[in-house]
Scaffold this motif. Structure first.
Motif, mmCIF file in Angstrom:
data_model
loop_
_atom_site.group_PDB
_atom_site.id
_atom_site.type_symbol
_atom_site.label_atom_id
_atom_site.label_comp_id
_atom_site.label_asym_id
_atom_site.label_seq_id
_atom_site.Cartn_x
_atom_site.Cartn_y
_atom_site.Cartn_z
ATOM 1 N N ARG A 108 0.879 -1.176 0.000
ATOM 2 C CA ARG A 108 0.000 0.000 0.000
ATOM 3 C C ARG A 108 0.912 1.220 0.000
ATOM 4 N N MET A 109 1.378 1.614 -1.167
ATOM 5 C CA MET A 109 2.406 2.630 -1.278
ATOM 6 C C MET A 109 1.778 4.023 -1.292
ATOM 7 N N PRO A 110 2.153 4.887 -0.329
ATOM 8 C CA PRO A 110 1.524 6.211 -0.257
ATOM 9 C C PRO A 110 2.108 7.224 -1.226
ATOM 10 N N VAL A 111 3.149 6.846 -1.960
ATOM 11 C CA VAL A 111 3.764 7.755 -2.938
ATOM 12 C C VAL A 111 3.750 7.081 -4.305
ATOM 13 N N PRO A 112 3.809 7.857 -5.392
ATOM 14 C CA PRO A 112 3.787 7.247 -6.721
ATOM 15 C C PRO A 112 5.044 6.428 -6.980
ATOM 16 N N GLY A 113 4.865 5.375 -7.777
ATOM 17 C CA GLY A 113 5.992 4.585 -8.234
ATOM 18 C C GLY A 113 6.482 5.057 -9.582
ATOM 19 N N LEU A 114 7.245 4.207 -10.265
ATOM 20 C CA LEU A 114 7.786 4.561 -11.571
ATOM 21 C C LEU A 114 6.665 4.896 -12.542
ATOM 22 N N ASN A 115 6.889 5.921 -13.331
ATOM 23 C CA ASN A 115 5.917 6.379 -14.334
ATOM 24 C C ASN A 115 4.572 6.753 -13.709
ATOM 25 N N GLY A 116 4.604 7.167 -12.418
ATOM 26 C CA GLY A 116 3.395 7.615 -11.743
ATOM 27 C C GLY A 116 2.477 6.511 -11.287
ATOM 28 N N ALA A 117 2.924 5.246 -11.355
ATOM 29 C CA ALA A 117 2.057 4.121 -10.975
ATOM 30 C C ALA A 117 1.683 4.193 -9.502
ATOM 31 N N GLN A 118 0.464 3.775 -9.194
ATOM 32 C CA GLN A 118 -0.001 3.653 -7.817
ATOM 33 C C GLN A 118 0.077 2.182 -7.423
ATOM 34 N N TYR A 119 0.968 1.863 -6.495
ATOM 35 C CA TYR A 119 1.191 0.477 -6.104
ATOM 36 C C TYR A 119 0.245 0.101 -4.971
ATOM 37 N N ARG A 120 -0.624 -0.849 -5.253
ATOM 38 C CA ARG A 120 -1.623 -1.343 -4.315
ATOM 39 C C ARG A 120 -1.383 -2.834 -4.078
ATOM 40 N N PRO A 121 -2.211 -3.497 -3.219
ATOM 41 C CA PRO A 121 -1.985 -4.923 -2.978
ATOM 42 C C PRO A 121 -1.852 -5.724 -4.267
ATOM 43 N N HIS A 122 -0.860 -6.605 -4.291
ATOM 44 C CA HIS A 122 -0.551 -7.489 -5.418
ATOM 45 C C HIS A 122 0.008 -6.739 -6.622
ATOM 46 N N ALA A 123 0.495 -5.504 -6.432
ATOM 47 C CA ALA A 123 1.061 -4.756 -7.573
ATOM 48 C C ALA A 123 2.286 -5.452 -8.145
ATOM 49 N N GLY A 124 2.989 -6.212 -7.336
ATOM 50 C CA GLY A 124 4.148 -6.971 -7.785
ATOM 51 C C GLY A 124 4.372 -8.150 -6.866
ATOM 52 N N LEU A 125 5.179 -9.094 -7.311
ATOM 53 C CA LEU A 125 5.459 -10.282 -6.493
ATOM 54 C C LEU A 125 6.959 -10.464 -6.360
ATOM 55 N N CYS A 126 7.359 -11.108 -5.271
ATOM 56 C CA CYS A 126 8.767 -11.398 -5.028
ATOM 57 C C CYS A 126 9.037 -12.881 -5.187
ATOM 58 N N LEU A 127 10.160 -13.196 -5.795
ATOM 59 C CA LEU A 127 10.691 -14.551 -5.886
ATOM 60 C C LEU A 127 12.125 -14.464 -5.372
ATOM 61 N N GLU A 128 12.340 -14.869 -4.120
ATOM 62 C CA GLU A 128 13.595 -14.611 -3.420
ATOM 63 C C GLU A 128 14.381 -15.918 -3.234
ATOM 64 N N PRO A 129 15.424 -16.145 -4.038
ATOM 65 C CA PRO A 129 16.257 -17.337 -3.826
ATOM 66 C C PRO A 129 16.992 -17.206 -2.489
ATOM 67 N N GLN A 130 16.976 -18.280 -1.687
ATOM 68 C CA GLN A 130 17.467 -18.127 -0.318
ATOM 69 C C GLN A 130 17.848 -19.455 0.318
ATOM 70 N N ARG A 131 18.571 -19.368 1.451
ATOM 71 C CA ARG A 131 18.639 -20.462 2.410
ATOM 72 C C ARG A 131 17.330 -20.406 3.212
ATOM 73 N N PHE A 132 16.979 -21.467 3.887
ATOM 74 C CA PHE A 132 15.669 -21.516 4.520
ATOM 75 C C PHE A 132 15.577 -20.510 5.669
ATOM 76 N N PRO A 133 14.396 -19.904 5.863
ATOM 77 C CA PRO A 133 14.215 -19.023 7.014
ATOM 78 C C PRO A 133 14.396 -19.782 8.325
ATOM 79 N N ASP A 134 14.975 -19.085 9.294
ATOM 80 C CA ASP A 134 15.216 -19.612 10.647
ATOM 81 C C ASP A 134 16.100 -20.845 10.649
ATOM 82 N N SER A 135 16.895 -21.044 9.607
ATOM 83 C CA SER A 135 17.731 -22.253 9.590
ATOM 84 C C SER A 135 18.779 -22.281 10.703
ATOM 85 N N PRO A 136 19.267 -21.134 11.237
ATOM 86 C CA PRO A 136 20.194 -21.254 12.371
ATOM 87 C C PRO A 136 19.573 -21.923 13.595
#
Length: 337
Positions: free
Chosen positions: A283-311
């Motif tokens: 829920r972005m309160p400021v404009p994004g690139l090219n004036g886009a309004q970023y709302r829920p599901h405006a983009g998705l993340c695919l984050e390659p990683q080691r597992f969370p909490d693995s320590p």
């Protein structure tokens, strides 16, 4: 390559580096957070921006949910912001309730990196994290190399060395939208993972490794992300998937595709896990690139990683880096139409 001043943070200049690829693609990288601010790829219908980004460094500092950043020293979450290594328990900076997210309140995604090598189609940035930084042991030296390759491929290589044993989990945190639409729910997604690491409500893994078959987490064949709304168990996604294949070998982890413009992105990685976040909290309160309004599901993340909490989970793949070793994580984004 072009380098220009983007603003200032911590009393120092923030630089923007513009890379140009052999196929005409462009990438804009900030020294703040090693952020990919914009990524433009060629398509038969013309250039297409595929990442969410912001317009000023002030907007990034005040509002960014890690848009395009490199996060660490430990990406994702560590339960109760602590872990035990050897005979000592380390207490970390807690920045999400009692837990730590993305390395703490001053994680790598909010720090100034230094340019150590630059070429027309690649740049290498470096960051030094001193012993005790956000509670972690050891002086860590991290590097991030972004390269634009032929065949519309972006290569991201993350390395780290340490002088004391320490957990390391760096990852890229770009928010993808392949066609500029208001949301990504109609994008098709495939994830090459037959299992997830389910979590408690605070998103700390329970320790179980669970099959995705016959659940809303089954992306083993390509399907629209928004189809989860119509399943018996509707789902919002912020989940680590256990990827097929050997840890350390570059292999295909996911495919994202837009039916609207025909653009497809394959993600290849050496990492054992992939965090899929569907952007439902944007829920972005400021404009994004090219004036886009970023709302829920405006983009998705695919984050390659080691597992969370693995320590804190001995049966998860180890994320501990020892002195004399080099942590080396490689991912590629391969675009086609």
């Amino acid at each position: 390559m072009a380098i220009e001043r983007f603003g200032s943070a911590e009393g120092e200049d923030v630089l923007q580096i513009t890379l140009t690829g052999p196929d005409g693609g462009e990438m804009r990288v900030l020294t703040w957070g090693a952020v990919i601010r914009d990524l433009v790829v060629p398509t038969p219908m013309g250039p297409q921006s595929v990442l969410l980004g912001l317009n000023t460094i002030e907007d990034y500092i005040a509002h960014s949910p890690y848009f395009g950043a490199i996060v660490g020293r430990y990406a994702n979450r560590i339960g109760k912001a602590r872990f035990t290594l050897g005979d000592r328990t380390y207490r970390l900076n807690a920045n999400e309730g009692i837990n730590q997210l993305h390395g703490g309140v001053m994680g790598f995604g909010t720090r100034l990196w230094s340019i150590i090598e630059q070429r027309p189609s690649s740049v290498t940035l470096s960051l030094v994290s001193e012993d005790g930084d956000m509670g972690y042991p050891g002086r860590l030296v991290a590097t991030c190399t972004y390269s634009l390759l032929a065949s519309s491929t972006v290569r991201i290589e993350l390395t780290a060395t340490t002088d004391r044993p320490t957990p390391v989990n760096l990852t890229t945190h770009g928010y993808f939208n392949l066609d500029g639409s208001a949301d990504i729910l109609s994008h098709d997604l495939m994830i090459a993972g037959d299992y997830i690491t389910p979590t408690h409500p605070d998103l700390i893994p329970t320790g179980e490794i669970r099959r995705v078959a016959d659940t809303p987490y089954d992306f083993t064949t390509s399907r629209p992300i928004g189809a989860a709304e119509f399943m018996p168990e509707p789902a919002l996604y912020d989940t680590n998937f256990v990827l097929r294949g050997p840890y350390g070998v570059l292999r295909q982890a996911a495919t994202l595709a837009s039916l609207r413009n025909g653009l497809k992105m394959e993600l290849w990685t050496t990492e054992p896990g992939l965090q899929f976040y569907d952007g439902h909290l944007i829920r972005m309160p400021v404009p994004g690139l090219n004036g886009a309004q970023y709302r829920p599901h405006a983009g998705l993340c695919l984050e390659p990683q080691r597992f969370p909490d693995s320590p804190n989970k001995a049966h998860f793949p180890s994320s501990i880096l020892e002195p004399g070793q080099v942590s080396n994580q490689v991912s590629e984004l391969r675009f086609s139409s």
